[in-house]
Design an enzyme around this catalytic site. Structure first.
Site, PDB file in Angstrom:
ATOM      1  N   ARG A 181       0.835  -1.198   0.000  1.00  0.00           N
ATOM      2  CA  ARG A 181       0.000   0.000   0.000  1.00  0.00           C
ATOM      3  C   ARG A 181       0.873   1.252   0.000  1.00  0.00           C
ATOM      4  O   ARG A 181       1.796   1.381   0.788  1.00  0.00           O
ATOM      5  CB  ARG A 181      -0.899   0.029   1.229  1.00  0.00           C
ATOM      6  CG  ARG A 181      -1.626   1.368   1.333  1.00  0.00           C
ATOM      7  CD  ARG A 181      -2.777   1.345   2.257  1.00  0.00           C
ATOM      8  NE  ARG A 181      -3.328   2.671   2.404  1.00  0.00           N
ATOM      9  CZ  ARG A 181      -4.256   2.982   3.282  1.00  0.00           C
ATOM     10  NH1 ARG A 181      -4.742   2.053   4.066  1.00  0.00           N
ATOM     11  NH2 ARG A 181      -4.709   4.208   3.373  1.00  0.00           N
ATOM     12  N   ARG A 193      -6.667   2.968  -3.081  1.00  0.00           N
ATOM     13  CA  ARG A 193      -5.663   2.210  -2.353  1.00  0.00           C
ATOM     14  C   ARG A 193      -5.683   0.738  -2.743  1.00  0.00           C
ATOM     15  O   ARG A 193      -6.751   0.187  -3.035  1.00  0.00           O
ATOM     16  CB  ARG A 193      -5.822   2.377  -0.838  1.00  0.00           C
ATOM     17  CG  ARG A 193      -7.023   1.779  -0.194  1.00  0.00           C
ATOM     18  CD  ARG A 193      -8.179   2.708   0.121  1.00  0.00           C
ATOM     19  NE  ARG A 193      -7.974   4.110   0.334  1.00  0.00           N
ATOM     20  CZ  ARG A 193      -7.945   4.701   1.523  1.00  0.00           C
ATOM     21  NH1 ARG A 193      -8.089   4.001   2.609  1.00  0.00           N
ATOM     22  NH2 ARG A 193      -7.814   5.995   1.617  1.00  0.00           N
ATOM     23  N   ASP A 217      -6.797  -1.708   2.251  1.00  0.00           N
ATOM     24  CA  ASP A 217      -7.072  -0.959   3.469  1.00  0.00           C
ATOM     25  C   ASP A 217      -7.606  -1.952   4.494  1.00  0.00           C
ATOM     26  O   ASP A 217      -8.502  -2.735   4.196  1.00  0.00           O
ATOM     27  CB  ASP A 217      -8.140   0.103   3.177  1.00  0.00           C
ATOM     28  CG  ASP A 217      -8.273   1.076   4.318  1.00  0.00           C
ATOM     29  OD1 ASP A 217      -7.477   2.013   4.363  1.00  0.00           O
ATOM     30  OD2 ASP A 217      -9.177   0.905   5.149  1.00  0.00           O
ATOM     31  N   ASP A 231      -9.029  -2.198   8.445  1.00  0.00           N
ATOM     32  CA  ASP A 231      -9.470  -1.440   9.623  1.00  0.00           C
ATOM     33  C   ASP A 231      -9.966  -2.390  10.702  1.00  0.00           C
ATOM     34  O   ASP A 231     -10.641  -3.384  10.402  1.00  0.00           O
ATOM     35  CB  ASP A 231     -10.641  -0.507   9.267  1.00  0.00           C
ATOM     36  CG  ASP A 231     -10.197   0.674   8.440  1.00  0.00           C
ATOM     37  OD1 ASP A 231      -9.133   1.242   8.734  1.00  0.00           O
ATOM     38  OD2 ASP A 231     -10.928   1.027   7.493  1.00  0.00           O
TER      39      ASP A 231
HETATM   40  O1  GSY Z   1     -11.788   3.150   4.833  1.00  0.00           O
HETATM   41  C1  GSY Z   1     -11.882   2.272   3.826  1.00  0.00           C
HETATM   42  C2  GSY Z   1     -11.464   2.864   2.535  1.00  0.00           C
HETATM   43  N1  GSY Z   1     -12.601   3.449   1.826  1.00  0.00           N
HETATM   44  C3  GSY Z   1     -13.611   2.811   1.203  1.00  0.00           C
HETATM   45  C4  GSY Z   1     -13.928   1.446   1.044  1.00  0.00           C
HETATM   46  O2  GSY Z   1     -13.247   0.517   1.509  1.00  0.00           O
HETATM   47  N2  GSY Z   1     -15.074   1.177   0.320  1.00  0.00           N
HETATM   48  C5  GSY Z   1     -15.852   2.157  -0.203  1.00  0.00           C
HETATM   49  N3  GSY Z   1     -16.921   1.822  -0.892  1.00  0.00           N
HETATM   50  N4  GSY Z   1     -15.555   3.478  -0.050  1.00  0.00           N
HETATM   51  C6  GSY Z   1     -14.454   3.794   0.653  1.00  0.00           C
HETATM   52  N5  GSY Z   1     -13.969   5.004   0.940  1.00  0.00           N
HETATM   53  C7  GSY Z   1     -12.860   4.776   1.650  1.00  0.00           C
HETATM   54  S1  GSY Z   1     -11.856   6.020   2.262  1.00  0.00           S
END
Ligand code: GSY
Length: 175
Positions: free
Chosen positions: A84, A93, A96, A98
């Site tokens: 990443r 990215r 990710d 979390d």
């Molecule tokens: O925090 C996660 C990264 N992220 C995402 C994601 O994983 N999925 C979607 N649909 N939108 C996102 N916006 C972010 S920032």
């Protein structure tokens, strides 16, 4: 492994499925982590910064002997190993990871907020989370997650991409 945690994963660059697969494999190979359940994979429209490609998202339930801080470090390291590159904050990215929940703990440190503070805004997290844990409760959240989901406008942008049928965590990814 006494702790139960839920993690969310997303990718919207390059070979999204392969990035998810690699992240699951790295976690699975860690002797301090046992993958209990994996959701289906969902294709989801970007939330926040909308001028970027669709994500693949999934949620997993794990058992772990890591503390929440150690688990965060494992997640950050996994992102790094997978390659990443941190660009714009809400931008595209490769991967990710979390921490959504760690037991029923409330954790506020400089580096970690658990439960994840944006669960309530994110259908791309709630839908796979409810798939694997329909009766889940979130500390300090008054309304059931289903009620919260009903009030989220972006839920239409979350579509099943690959259904999980069995118990094998890797069935989603083939051999
Ligand atoms: O925090 C996660 C990264 N992220 C995402 C994601 O994983 N999925 C979607 N649909 N939108 C996102 N916006 C972010 S920032």
């Amino acid at each position: 492994m006494n702790n139960i945690a839920y993690l969310s994963m997303g990718s919207n660059l390059g070979n999204r499925l392969e990035y998810l697969h690699n992240a699951v494999r790295i976690l699975d190979q860690d002797e301090n982590i046992e993958i209990v359940r994996l959701s289906s994979i969902y294709e989801t429209e970007p939330v926040g910064f909308t001028n970027q490609g669709n994500f693949l998202n999934l949620v997993m339930k794990i058992k772990t002997s890591y503390s929440a801080q150690e688990l965060l470090e494992k997640c950050l390291n996994t992102e790094k190993v997978i390659g990443r590159k941190r660009g714009i904050r809400w931008g595209p990215r490769t991967i990710d990871l979390d921490i959504l929940l760690y037991n029923q703990d409330n954790i506020e440190t400089d580096s970690l907020s658990v439960p994840h503070p944006r669960i309530q805004e994110r259908a791309f997290v709630i839908i796979p989370l409810l798939e694997i844990e329909p009766n889940i409760t979130i500390p300090k959240m008054k309304d059931p997650l289903y009620t919260i989901l009903n009030g989220i406008p972006d839920k239409e942008g979350v579509r099943l991409w690959k259904r999980k049928n069995g118990e094998d965590a890797f069935e989603l990814f083939g051999n």
